[in-house]
Motif scaffolding. Structure first.
Motif: not given
Length: 199
Positions: A162-190
């Motif tokens: 949430p803090v822009a100066k500390n990270a690469n915000q939105k570097s994954l894009g909306v689609h892959y931000q969600e894909e990675f979130r689901r992977y990290l939760l164990g809802e799908q593969g990498f």
């Protein structure tokens, strides 16, 4: 922003979120970015707190170097990047499935660097532009799935931080931000590597 008090709970309502503060305490209830549930948020670290400690003890100097991409600055500091980002359950998930295994194999003092020892003993590697690249599966490195999970969690956190100066915000894009979130939760593969533009 609209604020009101309900039964000792201060409710702040914006277009994006509803945040709950318990009057007289530091408790913050908001949406956890991983499970997407409204829960008490922890003061999450962008990089694991235990890793900061290990890095700090790995060198002669006391301070680490913080590089900020937003203003291209570098500074010696003990500052650890934190924000209210994850709930306790999701913090525990990250620790259990990645951080505990990875951090334990990082530099821990003289002759206490299991990962470096494993790399030095590896037989299978490729030389690419003067760099040695290792295939952890061919080299039979243990915990490869935990390293993958750990790396994915850092990339996902940096993109969603949430803090822009500390990270690469939105570097994954909306689609892959969600894909990675689901992977990290164990809802799908990498996510499939051939579909990732940054790889």
């Amino acid at each position: 922003m609209n604020s009101k008090v309900k039964g000792g709970i201060i409710v702040e309502n914006t277009a994006e979120t509803v945040t709950y503060f318990i009057k007289g305490s530091n408790l913050k209830l908001d949406k956890c970015e991983l499970c997407l549930e409204n829960k008490e948020l922890k003061n999450s670290h962008l990089m694991p707190k235990a890793l900061y400690k290990k890095l700090k003890g790995a060198f002669d100097g006391d301070d680490l170097v913080l590089n900020q991409s937003h203003d291209k600055s570098s500074v010696y500091t003990d500052f650890q990047i934190t924000a209210h980002f994850l709930c306790a359950e999701c913090e525990s998930l990250f620790s259990r499935l990645g951080e505990n295994s990875v951090v334990s194999e990082c530099h821990g003092g003289t002759d206490k660097f299991p990962l470096l020892h494993r790399i030095n003993e590896a037989k299978h590697f490729a030389s690419i532009r003067g760099e040695r690249w290792f295939n952890p599966i061919k080299c039979e490195f243990p915990n490869t799935e935990r390293y993958l999970y750990f790396a994915a969690s850092i990339i996902w956190r940096a993109s969603g931080w949430p803090v822009a100066k500390n990270a690469n915000q939105k570097s994954l894009g909306v689609h892959y931000q969600e894909e990675f979130r689901r992977y990290l939760l164990g809802e799908q593969g990498f996510p499939k590597m051939h579909t990732l533009l940054f790889m």
